[in-house]
Design a protein around this motif. Structure first.
Motif, PDB file in Angstrom:
ATOM      1  N   LEU A  57      58.572 -21.594  76.579  1.00  0.00           N
ATOM      2  CA  LEU A  57      57.769 -22.823  76.574  1.00  0.00           C
ATOM      3  C   LEU A  57      56.579 -22.691  75.625  1.00  0.00           C
ATOM      4  CD1 LEU A  57      57.682 -23.737  80.382  1.00  0.00           C
ATOM      5  CD2 LEU A  57      59.047 -24.788  78.571  1.00  0.00           C
ATOM      6  N   HIS A  58      55.842 -21.572  75.776  1.00  0.00           N
ATOM      7  CA  HIS A  58      54.727 -21.299  74.872  1.00  0.00           C
ATOM      8  C   HIS A  58      54.363 -19.828  74.969  1.00  0.00           C
ATOM      9  CE1 HIS A  58      52.657 -22.562  78.724  1.00  0.00           C
ATOM     10  NE2 HIS A  58      52.210 -21.348  78.542  1.00  0.00           N
ATOM     11  N   LEU A  59      53.505 -19.376  74.042  1.00  0.00           N
ATOM     12  CA  LEU A  59      53.004 -18.005  74.071  1.00  0.00           C
ATOM     13  C   LEU A  59      51.482 -18.056  74.175  1.00  0.00           C
ATOM     14  CD1 LEU A  59      54.974 -16.263  71.162  1.00  0.00           C
ATOM     15  CD2 LEU A  59      55.580 -16.393  73.575  1.00  0.00           C
ATOM     16  N   ASP A  60      50.921 -17.086  74.919  1.00  0.00           N
ATOM     17  CA  ASP A  60      49.463 -16.930  74.962  1.00  0.00           C
ATOM     18  C   ASP A  60      49.107 -15.605  74.302  1.00  0.00           C
ATOM     19  OD1 ASP A  60      48.508 -19.270  76.446  1.00  0.00           O
ATOM     20  OD2 ASP A  60      49.718 -18.473  78.093  1.00  0.00           O
ATOM     21  N   TYR A  61      48.331 -15.684  73.220  1.00  0.00           N
ATOM     22  CA  TYR A  61      47.922 -14.473  72.507  1.00  0.00           C
ATOM     23  C   TYR A  61      46.504 -14.113  72.894  1.00  0.00           C
ATOM     24  CZ  TYR A  61      51.874 -14.637  69.242  1.00  0.00           C
ATOM     25  OH  TYR A  61      53.121 -14.613  68.681  1.00  0.00           O
ATOM     26  N   GLU A  62      46.273 -12.809  73.124  1.00  0.00           N
ATOM     27  CA  GLU A  62      44.899 -12.338  73.288  1.00  0.00           C
ATOM     28  C   GLU A  62      44.713 -11.070  72.458  1.00  0.00           C
ATOM     29  OE1 GLU A  62      44.533 -11.313  77.602  1.00  0.00           O
ATOM     30  OE2 GLU A  62      44.121  -9.325  76.812  1.00  0.00           O
ATOM     31  N   ALA A  63      43.457 -10.787  72.116  1.00  0.00           N
ATOM     32  CA  ALA A  63      43.166  -9.647  71.243  1.00  0.00           C
ATOM     33  C   ALA A  63      41.943  -8.897  71.742  1.00  0.00           C
ATOM     34  CB  ALA A  63      42.905 -10.129  69.819  1.00  0.00           C
ATOM     35  N   TYR A  64      41.854  -7.642  71.354  1.00  0.00           N
ATOM     36  CA  TYR A  64      40.601  -6.884  71.418  1.00  0.00           C
ATOM     37  C   TYR A  64      39.938  -7.253  70.098  1.00  0.00           C
ATOM     38  CZ  TYR A  64      37.715  -2.592  71.933  1.00  0.00           C
ATOM     39  OH  TYR A  64      36.701  -1.681  72.071  1.00  0.00           O
ATOM     40  N   GLU A  65      39.159  -8.336  70.135  1.00  0.00           N
ATOM     41  CA  GLU A  65      38.840  -9.033  68.892  1.00  0.00           C
ATOM     42  C   GLU A  65      38.066  -8.195  67.882  1.00  0.00           C
ATOM     43  OE1 GLU A  65      37.634 -13.095  69.137  1.00  0.00           O
ATOM     44  OE2 GLU A  65      38.662 -13.418  71.038  1.00  0.00           O
ATOM     45  N   GLU A  66      37.031  -7.478  68.360  1.00  0.00           N
ATOM     46  CA  GLU A  66      36.232  -6.692  67.412  1.00  0.00           C
ATOM     47  C   GLU A  66      37.110  -5.659  66.702  1.00  0.00           C
ATOM     48  OE1 GLU A  66      35.933  -7.216  70.739  1.00  0.00           O
ATOM     49  OE2 GLU A  66      34.063  -6.313  71.406  1.00  0.00           O
ATOM     50  N   MET A  67      37.977  -4.992  67.496  1.00  0.00           N
ATOM     51  CA  MET A  67      38.809  -3.944  66.908  1.00  0.00           C
ATOM     52  C   MET A  67      39.909  -4.537  66.036  1.00  0.00           C
ATOM     53  SD  MET A  67      40.795  -0.851  68.815  1.00  0.00           S
ATOM     54  CE  MET A  67      41.895   0.237  67.880  1.00  0.00           C
ATOM     55  N   ALA A  68      40.484  -5.655  66.470  1.00  0.00           N
ATOM     56  CA  ALA A  68      41.560  -6.278  65.696  1.00  0.00           C
ATOM     57  C   ALA A  68      41.058  -6.680  64.306  1.00  0.00           C
ATOM     58  CB  ALA A  68      42.116  -7.492  66.436  1.00  0.00           C
ATOM     59  N   LEU A  69      39.852  -7.242  64.259  1.00  0.00           N
ATOM     60  CA  LEU A  69      39.298  -7.646  62.960  1.00  0.00           C
ATOM     61  C   LEU A  69      39.061  -6.437  62.057  1.00  0.00           C
ATOM     62  CD1 LEU A  69      36.809 -10.489  63.939  1.00  0.00           C
ATOM     63  CD2 LEU A  69      38.748 -10.684  62.371  1.00  0.00           C
ATOM     64  N   THR A  70      38.519  -5.360  62.653  1.00  0.00           N
ATOM     65  CA  THR A  70      38.300  -4.141  61.863  1.00  0.00           C
ATOM     66  C   THR A  70      39.628  -3.608  61.327  1.00  0.00           C
ATOM     67  OG1 THR A  70      36.453  -3.608  63.315  1.00  0.00           O
ATOM     68  CG2 THR A  70      37.284  -1.829  61.940  1.00  0.00           C
ATOM     69  N   GLN A  71      40.648  -3.583  62.208  1.00  0.00           N
ATOM     70  CA  GLN A  71      41.962  -3.075  61.804  1.00  0.00           C
ATOM     71  C   GLN A  71      42.582  -3.945  60.711  1.00  0.00           C
ATOM     72  OE1 GLN A  71      44.526  -0.805  63.567  1.00  0.00           O
ATOM     73  NE2 GLN A  71      42.681   0.384  63.840  1.00  0.00           N
ATOM     74  N   MET A  72      42.457  -5.255  60.863  1.00  0.00           N
ATOM     75  CA  MET A  72      43.035  -6.171  59.874  1.00  0.00           C
ATOM     76  C   MET A  72      42.353  -5.983  58.520  1.00  0.00           C
ATOM     77  SD  MET A  72      43.340  -9.422  62.474  1.00  0.00           S
ATOM     78  CE  MET A  72      43.625 -10.735  61.303  1.00  0.00           C
ATOM     79  N   GLN A  73      41.041  -5.777  58.562  1.00  0.00           N
ATOM     80  CA  GLN A  73      40.284  -5.515  57.327  1.00  0.00           C
ATOM     81  C   GLN A  73      40.765  -4.216  56.679  1.00  0.00           C
ATOM     82  OE1 GLN A  73      37.463  -7.410  56.288  1.00  0.00           O
ATOM     83  NE2 GLN A  73      37.157  -6.133  54.481  1.00  0.00           N
ATOM     84  N   GLN A  74      40.899  -3.162  57.502  1.00  0.00           N
ATOM     85  CA  GLN A  74      41.318  -1.863  56.966  1.00  0.00           C
ATOM     86  C   GLN A  74      42.732  -1.935  56.390  1.00  0.00           C
ATOM     87  OE1 GLN A  74      40.773   0.810  60.293  1.00  0.00           O
ATOM     88  NE2 GLN A  74      38.559   0.960  59.998  1.00  0.00           N
ATOM     89  N   LEU A  75      43.640  -2.630  57.100  1.00  0.00           N
ATOM     90  CA  LEU A  75      45.026  -2.730  56.602  1.00  0.00           C
ATOM     91  C   LEU A  75      45.078  -3.482  55.277  1.00  0.00           C
ATOM     92  CD1 LEU A  75      47.209  -3.531  59.757  1.00  0.00           C
ATOM     93  CD2 LEU A  75      46.821  -1.337  58.625  1.00  0.00           C
ATOM     94  N   SER A  76      44.271  -4.521  55.165  1.00  0.00           N
ATOM     95  CA  SER A  76      44.273  -5.298  53.926  1.00  0.00           C
ATOM     96  C   SER A  76      43.747  -4.458  52.768  1.00  0.00           C
ATOM     97  CB  SER A  76      43.433  -6.563  54.104  1.00  0.00           C
ATOM     98  OG  SER A  76      43.988  -7.349  55.137  1.00  0.00           O
ATOM     99  N   GLU A  77      42.681  -3.701  53.034  1.00  0.00           N
ATOM    100  CA  GLU A  77      42.159  -2.805  51.993  1.00  0.00           C
ATOM    101  C   GLU A  77      43.203  -1.769  51.599  1.00  0.00           C
ATOM    102  OE1 GLU A  77      38.592  -1.303  53.816  1.00  0.00           O
ATOM    103  OE2 GLU A  77      37.499  -3.194  53.496  1.00  0.00           O
ATOM    104  N   GLN A  78      43.892  -1.219  52.609  1.00  0.00           N
ATOM    105  CA  GLN A  78      44.939  -0.218  52.315  1.00  0.00           C
ATOM    106  C   GLN A  78      46.069  -0.827  51.502  1.00  0.00           C
ATOM    107  OE1 GLN A  78      46.267   1.736  55.977  1.00  0.00           O
ATOM    108  NE2 GLN A  78      44.145   2.004  56.598  1.00  0.00           N
ATOM    109  N   ALA A  79      46.442  -2.062  51.824  1.00  0.00           N
ATOM    110  CA  ALA A  79      47.546  -2.703  51.096  1.00  0.00           C
ATOM    111  C   ALA A  79      47.184  -2.885  49.628  1.00  0.00           C
ATOM    112  CB  ALA A  79      47.876  -4.057  51.736  1.00  0.00           C
ATOM    113  N   ILE A  80      45.931  -3.267  49.378  1.00  0.00           N
ATOM    114  CA  ILE A  80      45.492  -3.469  47.994  1.00  0.00           C
ATOM    115  C   ILE A  80      45.544  -2.151  47.229  1.00  0.00           C
ATOM    116  CG2 ILE A  80      43.435  -3.987  46.606  1.00  0.00           C
ATOM    117  CD1 ILE A  80      42.861  -6.277  48.624  1.00  0.00           C
ATOM    118  N   THR A  81      45.075  -1.082  47.866  1.00  0.00           N
ATOM    119  CA  THR A  81      45.083   0.231  47.219  1.00  0.00           C
ATOM    120  C   THR A  81      46.503   0.774  47.056  1.00  0.00           C
ATOM    121  OG1 THR A  81      42.992   0.682  48.316  1.00  0.00           O
ATOM    122  CG2 THR A  81      44.126   2.564  47.361  1.00  0.00           C
ATOM    123  N   LYS A  82      47.287   0.677  48.140  1.00  0.00           N
ATOM    124  CA  LYS A  82      48.615   1.306  48.177  1.00  0.00           C
ATOM    125  C   LYS A  82      49.609   0.621  47.246  1.00  0.00           C
ATOM    126  CE  LYS A  82      51.976   2.147  51.990  1.00  0.00           C
ATOM    127  NZ  LYS A  82      52.145   3.589  52.130  1.00  0.00           N
TER     128      LYS A  82
END
Lengths: 102, 147
Positions: free
Chosen positions: B44-69
């Motif tokens: 019917l639907h999905l409910d998403y939740e996050a550990y928001e502070e950490m998720a944002l840090t991780q998303m930032q780090q992954l994006s930086e890694q992708a650019i470098t890698k």
């Protein structure tokens, strides 16, 4: 000056605590099943991530199956069991994340 | 880089358009949407939740890694939280690069890595009940509690 240093030394020695406090956070299915384990909790100074997990297991507040599949983050960074905790740390138990596997 | 957790619908077309720069020869988009079933059980639907502070840090780090890698020029990474209906975008990844190979590779690596380690959970509401999605096992190097 000498007196000042003497006072400071005595003071810091006298209040060095033998316990510390860390803030526990749970997410997803772990939060639903073990909300009572959330919040500030007292641990002995120098306790490690693995030591905290052993304490939690001893209390039986969290389902072992979920706990065994979880990771731990200290101050928003993934941490291994050997990491030593500091007073004031935020410790999160993270069940497997679910962007989904397909 | 644009890294966001949002609660409103994600406009993929606008995000894919605004990343473009003159030196780009390729923009690769991954649009993750809510499926209408899980192993045949109707969603019917999905409910998403996050550990928001950490998720944002991780998303930032992954994006930086992708650019470098992968040597891509820029990355947009947006994940939506809250209740999502079938067909809505939960995660949007846009990679801009001079050449397509690096853009495809970086986009694939970003979604695969995000799903393994960015702290976001989803609860699936079916016609006949709700469950937290199983999730993937953590990579060995961060599986702290599995002893």
């Amino acid at each position: 000056m000498a007196v000042y240093f003497g006072v400071r030394f005595t003071y810091s020695y006298a209040v060095r605590p033998s316990t510390m406090r860390v803030k526990m956070r749970l997410f997803g299915p772990l939060k639903e099943s073990g909300a009572s384990a959330e919040g500030w909790r007292e641990l002995r100074s120098g306790e490690s991530v693995g030591g905290l997990l052993a304490v939690l297991r001893g209390e039986g507040a969290l389902p072992e199956k979920l706990l065994a599949a979880s990771a731990v983050a200290v101050n928003q960074e993934y941490a291994l069991p050997a990491q030593v905790l500091q007073d004031g740390d935020e410790v999160a138990i993270l069940p497997p994340v679910s962007g989904g596997r397909q | 880089m644009k890294i966001e957790l949002v609660r409103d619908p994600i406009d993929g077309g606008a995000l894919a358009e605004e990343i473009k720069a003159g030196s780009d020869g390729a923009v690769c988009v991954f649009d993750g949407i809510v499926r209408d079933n899980t192993r045949g059980r109707r969603t019917l639907h999905l409910d998403y939740e996050a550990y928001e502070e950490m998720a944002l840090t991780q998303m930032q780090q992954l994006s930086e890694q992708a650019i470098t890698k992968f040597g891509v020029r820029d990355v947009t990474l947006v994940h939506r939280l809250g209740r999502l209906l079938v067909g809505e975008t939960s995660v949007l990844i846009v990679v801009a690069s001079a050449h397509r190979g690096a853009a495809f590779d970086a986009c694939r690596w970003l979604i695969d890595t995000l799903k393994k380690q960015v702290p976001i959970w989803k609860k699936e509401q079916f016609v006949d009940g709700a469950v937290w999605a199983d999730g993937e096992p953590f990579p060995e190097e961060i599986a702290g509690a599995a002893q």
